[in-house]
Design a protein around this motif. Structure first.
Motif, PDB file in Angstrom:
ATOM      1  N   UNK A   1     -12.114  32.910 -33.308  1.00 16.32           N
ATOM      2  CA  UNK A   1     -11.204  32.461 -32.259  1.00 16.32           C
ATOM      3  C   UNK A   1     -10.441  31.187 -32.644  1.00 16.32           C
ATOM      4  N   UNK A   2     -10.790  30.610 -33.762  1.00 21.10           N
ATOM      5  CA  UNK A   2     -10.027  29.458 -34.254  1.00 21.10           C
ATOM      6  C   UNK A   2     -10.259  28.179 -33.458  1.00 21.10           C
TER       7      UNK A   2
ATOM      8  N   UNK B   1     -14.261  41.857 -30.456  1.00 20.42           N
ATOM      9  CA  UNK B   1     -15.261  42.634 -31.204  1.00 20.42           C
ATOM     10  C   UNK B   1     -16.101  41.701 -32.045  1.00 20.42           C
TER      11      UNK B   1
ATOM     12  N   UNK C   1     -10.705  31.374 -19.319  1.00 18.10           N
ATOM     13  CA  UNK C   1      -9.906  32.562 -19.571  1.00 18.10           C
ATOM     14  C   UNK C   1     -10.809  33.681 -20.027  1.00 18.10           C
TER      15      UNK C   1
END
Lengths: 315, 154, 154, 759
Positions: B32-33, B17, B12
């Protein structure tokens, strides 16, 4: 609830604000305290490209005595204005309406300019986009019918400002500025009487000053609400007495305040104005108490205000 | 000064930033976890942070984030498709190659990079491919078995 | 859309943030700074659960755009303690039983703090009036008013 | 031990309040998990419409969207509290039944993408005729909302005791009146939120709930997952008041989205959604017919009550019964006929409320006062005469265990100088009284009981594990306080692990008024079990008989020779050496008739015990504006022995706002199926400045089975504060209310009618 996308600009001068407005093809809104504007944007009732913050402009936050007038900057908060000694001494009606506006915390954020220029309200309008989409857009939303009075061609949304009516009773004027220059009008001239677009302010015009003739008055503000704080008026009555004459303004019913004058105060003339105001009031089922009731309260509150003034002044 | 970078993460496109001083691992885990990728040492010594960048197994803890621009990156979270585990994941489970699990994501990513490049590796190839991945629990026997079984199964 | 750089002093700590132009202060506090003590209840300024102090003044943070308060000092409920020592209002809210579900509590305490900061000895009438800025569904307010009164007497 | 209590009965600081005053208490919306997605729900714009098709495919193409679902992704299970009320799919596939019903949902990396994706979901509807008024809905010509319920009658409760017709015929006076009340909003400060995290076959959930175990079971049914794979976890709750009792559509939505996306999903409702789409309170029409003897004795009651149930059953049978039961548990009713109908309409779902049934209860009480006046009797005496006492049976054969009703009436009357004020009231000033009883722990099948574990750790500190849940009323602190009393260990030393379905054992939840009576009793039993073990070791070590040992301030000591003592931490270590660590278990199951059923067999022991309360309100009516002011409110409550009087007072004071002032402020407003006041601006939750001067009186009785004699605390005031206001209105005006709330417009209309009628 998140806000939709828009850009934020802080203007340092009125000129800069006007320029920013023009740059965005008019799809911009001026921001003062935001207590009226931000909820409208959250509910997607307004979808601006840009918000122009006026709070950084010098001079819009002053109260000055100039000649025989009190010149009030629109960005002064309701709470600050209330503290001004002239207000309490000279204009008890305005002092009371300031005191009665919403709650203390919102008085500390809301400005007098924003309070005067607050949008009209309706139980079927101040709702989320989803709610309104399900219901069908009303006149104020650009639809074809009023959702409260289906066969009406005009919008009955209520102007719920507490302080414009008081200011009207003390002959306040508004100074407006645009790229074309300045103009000064009596406050009542700001109202269009059309709920869809309740003000006569031209696109991009900025309220620069509120000018009040500095004469001592007696007065009172009577406000009907369900709760003792936070609520908008379901009916509001401002009365200012100057010698034998009086001015009465009725708010909370319909798109603009109604203004009445009494040349010579006596029981008969008060009753006449009360009756007249009763006839003029055409509330519809767009606020929390029934329309007929709100209509009936107009003369009741007018008489109460006079009674209170007669009983020894505003406080 | 923050900078915007765009890259492909688990098939994806991601635009985000970043601070130039960040490592890719920091971006993956903290921003982004994606916490499947682990930090074991922080110096590129243990391989727990292994991800696949452009087909190669890379230690994300020493990979400057700005270099991710435009790259194709896969983490352990991108391995299963529609709830179906990747063959390597299945093999690790079946062969008992998982104990504490902390090295597992990195181990599997290293193995995947190997098999993608060389579908029929020798045992030495396998050992070489995972030599940068430390495991403290298993003694590696079952891990190598698992990778072998996948290679043989093809 | 471009972000806007905003400097704030939050609970005596300087922070510099890149915020969305349409981001509310409540969002910034909760989502960016993880200061979740300020609550979102009505989101339209009617209830006061999101009240924080902006330069000492109580404000509904759900109605404020973060860029509006560039350079301001923000106090949230998390910033009220002095080390381990509770603010007297926090202590009084506990001792008087003014806390039930707790969702309005932070807004209530901050509204009360601002009142006591500007007026050390308010009359009960002032307290009731000021605290009528915030909605509580549990307590019936009696113990909240008592807690503020008690603190003002100390 | 009970007679020499160290901490029970004291005004202790609630154990949960530190976290709440420092902002550290986490609520569901505060949670953030790695990789968490944000969910939004697409809702029905129609009050009643067939669903022809739902297409979520375009929503899935929006960047950042990770999952999109509709009812077609669920498992076709319909939820209902009872087997015969399983009618709620949560995400419907056949038709929508109210505006705002959940239809489809998306989960995306941020809220903005989720909102964008919602607009791309295509739903094809075929609008159907809708019905909004329950009386209309019962007509043959009305549209059918559910196939299986004829005339839209969801529930009909029929209770018949004695010979009503004969008794009415013999009564000295008979009066029949109809009372209405608008439904209220729960308006809990926390809007509904849920976080669901599905990983490795297990589903973790956080949401404000009034019973984690009941919630987990419902979700396990809806998701066809074993119960131990659905874990409802502990989280703070920003108020429930009955509105967080049941599984919510959002729970299913968030769970399905998390299962689909493999990532944690958070759904937070807006204030408007919370009002329209979570739960609302029943609108009620109650016709009350009363027969009275000349001396004020009630000889017969006949009722027809219609509850506007909204679109689904929810707690239907319970909601349709409760107003009647709390009345019969308070007053002696030798002959009674009750017909309660819960009727479907195309409006949001109605649930139980802490102030449930105000038209019915306030109607009964105000009518009784008017009849007393006609008979020249005093309302206090009439209440005392008809009030039940300990040992008596209610009309439906439920025994009153302990009863302080009489004391609450007398004390409230004395404090307020009721008799004098009622008789000699001045124009437009009035005083009124309301009484009620509340069941503590009512039948919920095998879920009626609670159990608790306690372990003493190697440093002598305690971990207490119970299913009890706290929605803000102080149940957590209550559990800790009870444990502290039994174990002689300060509250600070006790760590509570509660309301987590994988750790804690079954508990009825906090909505059957069961926490203090059932949950705390189990805590007490578990701690007594542990206490016994501590004392056994202490007895051996100290060489004194067990009966002589007491526990206090972390120490076991001999009562006779107090210097024979040892710290409990030492005893704990002794126990570990023996290989028998100190753990205690305990449970409590209320003594209730499990054969009893709400519809089919409304008879038998309803509850373990009952609490009682009396409210007295004084009002002033502004004749010109119709505005009612409430200067003074007195509430007296028999809650057995109050565990923490400060917490009980808090419940009583909150009730005066939520039920008392609500009587003049609160009501949902509708335009057809549109809720006109779903916000906190136009829905009038009372503010500090609107509150009366409140005086609370706790009448301490001692329930034989309650923990330390305790019963439920607070709810009685919540269910009679409105009666006190309604009765005060009757006292001031000589007339009955017709509809609640008594907003100024409503009052003025009545006053004008009164003038027109009389003069």
């Amino acid at each position: 609830m998140i806000l939709p996308k828009f850009d934020y600009k802080k203007a340092r001068t009125i000129e800069e604000a006007l320029e920013l407005y023009n740059k965005h093809d008019g799809n911009a809104f001026y921001l003062a305290g935001g207590t009226d504007l931000v909820p409208l944007i959250k509910l997607r009732l307004l979808q601006p490209k840009v918000i122009i913050d006026l709070k950084g402009i010098d001079g819009l936050k002053d109260i000055k005595k100039i000649n025989n007038s009190l010149v009030v900057g629109p960005n002064i908060t309701l709470f600050e204005l209330k503290q001004n000694p002239f207000i309490k001494d000279y204009f008890p009606c305005l002092f009371e309406s300031l005191e009665a506006t919403s709650c203390k915390t919102l008085q500390m954020r809301g400005t007098i300019g924003g309070n005067i220029l607050q949008n009209t309200r309706c139980l079927q309008y101040n709702k989320s986009l989803e709610w309104r989409t399900a219901r069908g857009f009303c006149l104020k939303m650009g639809g074809k019918v009023c959702n409260v009075v289906p066969n009406s061609k005009s919008c009955f949304s209520n102007y719920c400002g507490d302080n414009a009516p008081s200011l009207m009773t003390i002959d306040a004027k508004a100074k407006l500025v645009s790229a074309k220059g300045e103009r000064t009008v009596r406050l009542e001239k700001l109202f269009s009487e059309d709920g869809r677009s309740p003000f006569t302010i031209k696109p991009g015009e900025i309220l620069k000053e509120i000018i009040i003739p500095l004469k001592k008055t007696k007065g009172a503000y009577e406000k009907l609400t369900v709760r003792g704080s936070i609520d908008y008026p379901l009916v509001g009555v401002a009365v200012t007495v100057k010698k034998d004459a009086a001015v009465v303004a009725v708010t909370g019913i319909g798109p603009s305040p109604h203004l009445y004058e009494i040349k010579e105060i006596n029981e008969k003339s008060i009753n006449e104005v009360a009756d007249w105001a009763y006839e003029d009031a055409r509330p519809v089922l767009n606020a929390v108490l029934t329309p007929l009731y709100r209509k009936k309260m107009v003369p009741v509150l007018i008489k109460r205000a006079f009674k209170r003034i007669g009983a020894g002044g505003g406080r | 000064m923050r900078k915007e970078i765009t890259f492909t993460l688990n098939n994806e496109e991601v635009t985000v930033e970043v601070e130039p001083k960040w490592t890719l691992l920091y971006l993956l885990r903290e921003v982004l976890g994606l916490t499947g990728t682990k930090e074991g040492c922080g110096y590129g010594e243990c391989g727990a942070c292994t991800v696949i960048i452009e087909g190669k197994a890379v230690n994300s803890c020493i990979y400057p984030v700005l270099e991710a621009e435009g790259k194709n990156i896969t983490t352990i979270e991108g391995l299963s498709k529609n709830g179906e585990l990747h063959v390597l994941q299945k093999a690790f489970i079946e062969k008992g190659a998982v104990q504490c699990g902390f090295c597992t994501p990195g181990m599997i990513m290293s193995a995947k990079a190997l098999l993608d490049e060389k579908p029929n590796p020798t045992e030495d190839d396998i050992k070489e491919a995972i030599e940068g991945n430390l495991c403290r629990c298993t003694g590696y026997v079952m891990i190598i078995d698992a990778i072998k079984s996948v290679a043989a199964g093809r | 859309m471009k972000t806007i750089k905003v400097m704030l002093n939050v609970n005596n700590e300087k922070v510099t943030l890149q915020v969305k132009p349409y981001e509310t202060l409540l969002e910034t506090l909760r989502e960016r700074l993880s200061l979740t003590g300020a609550k979102e209840s009505c989101s339209l300024g009617s209830c006061g659960a999101c009240t924080v102090l902006v330069n000492g003044t109580p404000m509904r943070s759900c109605l404020i755009l973060t860029p509006e308060v560039e350079g301001a000092s923000i106090t949230t409920i998390e910033g009220l303690k002095n080390g381990e020592k509770l603010h007297p209002l926090q202590q009084a809210f506990m001792e008087k039983g003014a806390v039930q579900c707790g969702f309005c509590t932070s807004g209530m305490i901050l509204t009360a703090k601002a009142l006591l900061d500007r007026n050390k000895k308010p009359e009960k009438r002032d307290i009731v009036k000021t605290m009528s800025s915030n909605i509580c569904r549990c307590t019936g307010y009696k113990k909240i008013i008592e807690a503020v009164e008690e603190t003002s007497k100390k | 031990m009970d007679e020499n209590l160290k901490i029970v009965g004291k005004r202790v600081i609630r154990s949960d309040s530190y976290a709440k005053v420092t902002g550290g208490a986490l609520y569901t919306a505060d949670l953030k998990l790695p990789g968490m997605l944000y969910a939004k729900v697409l809702r029905s714009p129609y009050p009643h419409a067939k669903i022809l098709n739902i297409d979520v495919s375009k929503a899935l193409k929006v960047p950042g969207v990770k999952a999109a679902i509709s009812g077609f992704d669920a498992y076709g299970v319909k939820w209902g509290v009872f087997r015969y009320t399983q009618d709620h799919a949560m995400l419907p596939t056949d038709k929508v039944r109210y505006i705002g019903e959940d239809v489809a949902a998306v989960a995306a990396v941020d809220e903005e993408s989720a909102i964008e994706a919602l607009s791309l979901i295509k739903v094809e509807y075929e609008p159907l005729e809708a019905v909004f008024d329950p009386v209309e809905a019962m007509k043959d010509t009305a549209p059918q909302i559910h196939e299986q319920y004829k005339n839209n009658i969801n529930i009909h409760i029929h209770i018949e005791v004695g010979d009503v017709d004969k008794a009415m015929a013999k009564a000295y006076i008979v009066r029949e009146d109809t009372f209405k009340a608008k439904g209220e909003a729960y308006a809990m400060m926390e809007p509904y939120a849920v976080v669901a995290s599905y990983a490795n076959g297990y589903l973790d959930l956080w949401m404000p709930n009034a019973g984690p175990h009941v919630r987990a079971k419902a979700l396990s049914n809806l998701l066809k997952l074993p119960l131990n794979r659905v874990r409802v976890r502990h989280i703070n709750s920003g108020g429930a008041f009955g509105g967080r009792s049941e599984v919510a559509p959002g729970d299913l939505v968030a769970s399905l989205l998390s299962i689909k996306s493999g990532r944690p999903v958070k759904l937070v409702l807006t204030r408007e959604e919370n009002a329209m789409c979570s739960r609302q309170v029943h609108d009620i029409i109650a016709t009350v017919k009363t027969g009275m003897k000349k001396d004020g004795t009630i000889v017969a009651k006949e009722y027809k009550t219609i509850y506007d149930g909204g679109a689904y059953s929810s707690t239907g049978p319970i909601a349709t019964s409760i107003p009647y039961y709390v009345y019969e548990e308070c007053y002696r009713l030798p002959n009674v006929r009750y017909d309660g109908y819960r009727v479907f309409t195309n409006k949001g779902i109605r649930g139980m409320y802490g102030c449930h049934g105000r038209a019915f209860l306030a109607g009964n009480e105000a009518q009784m006062d008017l009849m007393a006046k006609e008979l020249g009797l005093d309302p206090v005496e009439v209440r005392l005469k008809n009030g039940l006492t300990a040992g008596e049976l209610t009309a439906t054969k439920s025994k009153i265990i302990s009863c302080g009703l009489k004391d609450t009436i007398i004390q409230a009357a004395e404090k307020s100088d009721f008799k004098k004020k009622w008789k000699k009231h001045t124009r437009n000033k009035g005083i009124g009284m309301g009484c009620v009883a509340i069941m503590c722990g009512f039948p919920m099948g095998f879920r009626s009981g609670s159990s608790c574990y306690v372990k003493i750790n190697d440093d002598g500190q305690v971990t207490l594990i119970t299913g009890m849940v706290d929605n803000g009323q102080g149940n957590e602190s209550l559990a800790v306080q009870v444990a502290s009393e039994v174990l002689g260990i300060p509250m600070d030393d006790i760590n509570l692990v509660n309301a987590d379905t994988e750790v804690t054992n079954l508990d009825p939840g906090s909505y059957s008024q069961a926490a203090a009576y059932v949950g705390a009793n189990a805590v007490k039993a578990a701690c007594e079990d542990a206490r016994k073990k501590i004392i056994a070791i202490a007895s051996k070590k100290l060489g004194v008989p067990e009966e002589e040992i007491d526990l206090k301030d972390r120490v076991a000591y001999s009562v006779k020779t107090p210097d024979k003592r040892m710290p409990i931490s030492w005893i704990t270590r002794e126990a570990f050496f023996k290989g028998e660590p100190i753990v205690g278990t305990g449970s409590f199951f209320p003594d209730i008739d499990l054969e009893r059923e709400w519809v089919s067999k409304p008879e038998g022991q309803m509850a373990g015990t009952y609490s009682f309360g009396t409210s007295v309100a004084e009002i002033e009516i502004d004749e010109e504006t119709g505005k009612i002011k409430v200067p003074k409110f007195i509430a007296a409550h028999d809650c057995g022995r109050p565990i923490n009087p400060m917490a009980v007072e808090g419940q009583m004071e909150g009730s005066v706002g939520q039920a008392g002032i609500a009587t003049i402020f609160e009501g949902n407003m509708w335009y057809k199926g549109f809720l006109l006041n779903p916000d906190l601006l136009e829905y009038k939750v009372p503010l500090a400045c609107d509150m009366p001067d409140i005086e609370t009186i706790i009448v301490s009785s001692n329930d034989p089975k309650g923990p330390f004699g305790a019963k439920e605390g607070g709810l009685t005031i919540r269910m009679n504060a409105y009666s006190a206001i309604a009765c005060a209105f009757t006292n001031a005006t000589g007339m009955l209310f017709e509809e609640l709330p008594l907003t100024p417009d409503n009052v003025l209309k009545l006053l004008e009618k009164n003038k027109g009628g009389k003069r």
